[in-house]
Design an enzyme around this catalytic site. Structure first.
Site, mmCIF file in Angstrom:
data_model
loop_
_atom_site.group_PDB
_atom_site.id
_atom_site.type_symbol
_atom_site.label_atom_id
_atom_site.label_comp_id
_atom_site.label_asym_id
_atom_site.label_seq_id
_atom_site.Cartn_x
_atom_site.Cartn_y
_atom_site.Cartn_z
ATOM 1 N N ASN A 186 1.011 -1.015 0.066
ATOM 2 C CA ASN A 186 0.066 -0.016 0.009
ATOM 3 C C ASN A 186 0.942 1.208 -0.034
ATOM 4 O OD1 ASN A 186 -1.559 2.224 0.544
ATOM 5 N ND2 ASN A 186 -2.684 1.143 2.251
ATOM 6 N N ARG A 216 -2.876 -2.145 -3.351
ATOM 7 C CA ARG A 216 -3.767 -1.191 -2.878
ATOM 8 C C ARG A 216 -3.732 -0.184 -3.970
ATOM 9 N NH1 ARG A 216 -5.205 3.297 1.006
ATOM 10 N NH2 ARG A 216 -7.152 3.682 0.688
ATOM 11 N N HIS A 251 -12.858 3.259 0.232
ATOM 12 C CA HIS A 251 -13.001 2.251 1.169
ATOM 13 C C HIS A 251 -13.876 1.134 0.650
ATOM 14 C CE1 HIS A 251 -13.159 5.216 4.797
ATOM 15 N NE2 HIS A 251 -11.741 4.794 4.463
ATOM 16 N N ARG A 284 -11.837 15.720 8.057
ATOM 17 C CA ARG A 284 -12.504 16.142 6.773
ATOM 18 C C ARG A 284 -14.110 16.492 7.261
ATOM 19 N NH1 ARG A 284 -11.439 10.936 3.820
ATOM 20 N NH2 ARG A 284 -9.052 11.122 4.028
ATOM 21 N N GLU A 301 -8.442 -5.058 4.990
ATOM 22 C CA GLU A 301 -8.168 -4.705 3.713
ATOM 23 C C GLU A 301 -7.192 -5.566 3.063
ATOM 24 O OE1 GLU A 301 -8.623 -0.607 5.273
ATOM 25 O OE2 GLU A 301 -9.304 -0.201 3.135
#
Ligand code: ADP
Length: 400
Positions: free
Chosen positions: A7, A91, A180, A241, A385
C-alpha cells in the site's frame, strides 16, 4: 502460496506478507516519512516484537528495495529468496470507471491508471510508483491491482450522479465514485460468512468509521450507494474532513476569508471534521476523553458525529427498502462502544435493537451486538483490507 500486499502512499509504504495456505501474516510493517529526513522502516515478523531501521529512504523504489531486503534478511526475514513471493497485490485508490473489480496489472491497466491520475492526484501517482518499482525488482511475480473505488462501480447513475450540468460528468468524470470499497466488500462478505447467510440475498449497511469514514449500502452482493463521492471528502464527518457541506458555504467562506483553492482544500480536508469542531483533536479517543472531562464542545462534536451516521443509516434503509445486517468497522466502529451506542439509540422502530451489554463488551473482535430477537442483526466486524487484497490476488493469478 506467498503473497506480498503493498500500500504505497505519498510518504509511506505499508506491506504485509501472507502465507495463503492458512492466511497467516508472515511479516508486516511500513516505511514512514518516505523522502523526508528521519525516514524509517518498522518491521514485524509473525508475532515477534517490531524492529526499527533508520535510513535515507528517498523514493518508492528505494523503499520497496529496502522492504524486500528485510523480508529476505537472515536475521529478520521470512523468506530465503525473493522467488518465494508468488504474487504482489497493490492497493490502488482510484480506478475511475475503468475497473469494477481487481485486475491483473498489464500495460493497459497501467495506462488506465495513469488516466485516472487527475481524479486522485495525491494517491494514484504513489500507487503507480509502487507498481513500477515492483515490476523492476520482482519481474517474475504477477501483480494485481485492487481498487478502493471498484466495489462501488455497481452504483446506478441514480445514486452516483450529482445535480450539476451533465456535461461536467461527460467532460471531467465528475460523479460519485466512493472509496473504502475493499473494506466494505470484506466486512459485508465476512458478516454473511459468520452468520451463514447468502451474501447475494442480504440487505446490508456497513459503517467504516476510522480517520476517514464512509458508509455503504449493499444489496444482492453489490454496493448500491456509499457516502464518499467524487473525492473522499463527502459524507460522514471524519477526523479532519468536513463531510457533507453546502457548496454555498464553501464559496462564502472562501470569499470572507479571502482564501484560494489550495487553502480551501486544506481547510476542508485537514482542519475540519472532528478536529475543527471539537478544537481538541482528530483522534476519537482524545475527544471522548475530553468530553468525559467536561469539555462541552467535545461532547457536542461527538453528538454531531453520531447524528450524521444515524441519518445516513436511515436514508440507506429507505434506499435499500429494508435492512438485514448493520456492520460497524474501522478503528472507531470496532472499538468505540459509546459511538455505537450514540448511533444506535432509538432505532428500535426500524428493527434495530442493540444489546447494551454486548455492545459495551465489544472491542476489536467479530461480535453480534444486537439482541437475539432483533430484526436487523447488528455486528462489529474488524476490517482486513490487506487480507482482501491478498485473496483477490490469489484468485486472479489462479485464473491466469
Ligand atoms: P485509518 O482510517 O487511519 O485506518 P483507523 O481505522 O485506525 O484509521 O481509526 C482511527 C480512529 O479510531 C482514531 O480516531 C482513533 O481514536 C479511533 N480509535 C481507536 N481505538 C479506539 C477506542 N478504543 N475508542 C475510541 N476510538 C478509538
Amino acid at each position: 502460496m506467498k503473497i506480498l500486499v503493498l500500500n504505497c502512499g505519498s510518504s509511506s509504504i505499508k506491506y504485509q506478507l501472507f502465507d495463503m495456505s492458512d492466511r497467516s501474516v508472515l511479516a508486516k510493517g511500513g516505511i514512514e516519512k518516505l523522502g523526508m529526513k528521519g525516514s524509517f522502516l518498522k518491521h514485524k515478523r509473525g508475532g515477534e516484537a517490531a524492529v526499527f531501521f533508520d535510513g535515507e529512504i528517498l523514493d518508492h523504489k528505494a523503499g520497496v528495495e529496502y522492504i524486500l531486503g528485510v523480508l529476505t534478511s537472515e536475521k529478520y526475514g521470512s523468506l530465503k529468496s525473493l522467488n518465494e513471493i508468488d504474487a504482489v497485490g497493490h492497493r490502488v485508490v482510484h480506478g475511475g470507471e475503468f475497473f469494477s473489480s481487481s485486475e491483473l496489472i498489464t500495460d493497459e491497466v497501467v495506462a488506465a491508471l495513469v488516466r485516472c491520475t487527475s481524479l486522485a492526484p495525491l494517491h494514484n501517482p504513489p500507487n503507480l510508483r509502487g507498481i513500477e518499482a515492483m515490476q523492476e525488482l520482482l519481474p517474475g511475480a504477477p501483480q494485481v491491482g485492487v481498487f478502493d473505488t471498484a466495489f462501488h462501480q455497481s452504483m446506478s447513475p441514480v445514486a452516483f450522479m450529482y445535480g450539476i450540468p451533465y456535461v461536467l460528468y461527460e467532460k471531467y468524470g465528475v460523479r460519485r465514485y466512493g472509496f473504502h470499497g475493499t473494506s466494505h466488500r470484506y466486512v459485508t462478505q465476512r458478516a454473511c460468512e459468520i452468520l451463514n447467510r447468502d451474501f447475494l440475498t442480504q440487505k446490508i449497511i456497513s459503517c467504516h468509521l476510522g480517520n476517514g469514514a464512509s458508509i455503504a449500502a449493499v444489496s444482492n452482493g453489490k454496493s448500491a450507494d456509499t457516502s464518499m463521492g467524487f473525492t473522499p471528502l463527502e459524507g460522514l464527518i471524519m477526523g479532519t474532513r468536513s463531510g457533507d457541506l453546502d457548496v454555498g458555504a464553501v464559496t462564502y467562506i472562501m470569499e470572507q476569508e479571502e482564501i484560494g483553492l489550495k487553502s480551501a482544500n486544506l481547510l476542508f480536508n485537514k482542519h475540519s471534521g472532528m478536529l475543527g469542531l471539537s478544537g481538541v483533536s482528530s483522534d476519537m479517543r482524545e475527544i471522548e476523553q475530553a468530553a468525559a472531562d467536561g469539555n462541552d464542545r467535545a461532547r457536542l462534536s461527538l453528538d454531531i458525529y453520531n447524528y450524521r451516521v444515524k441519518k445516513y443509516i436511515g436514508s440507506y434503509i429507505a434506499a435499500l427498502g429494508g435492512l438485514d445486517i448493520l456492520i460497524f468497522t474501522g478503528g472507531i466502529g470496532e472499538n468505540s462502544d459509546s459511538t455505537r451506542r450514540g448511533i444506535l439509540n432509538n432505532m428500535e422502530f426500524l428493527g434495530i435493537e442493540a444489546d447494551e451489554s454486548r455492545n459495551a463488551g465489544s472491542h476489536g473482535k467479530e461480535q453480534i451486538i444486537s439482541k437475539d430477537g432483533s430484526r436487523v442483526t447488528v455486528m462489529v466486524v474488524p476490517t482486513d483490507e490487506e487480507l482482501m487484497i491478498a485473496l483477490d490476488t490469489e484468485k486472479i493469478i489462479g485464473q491466469g
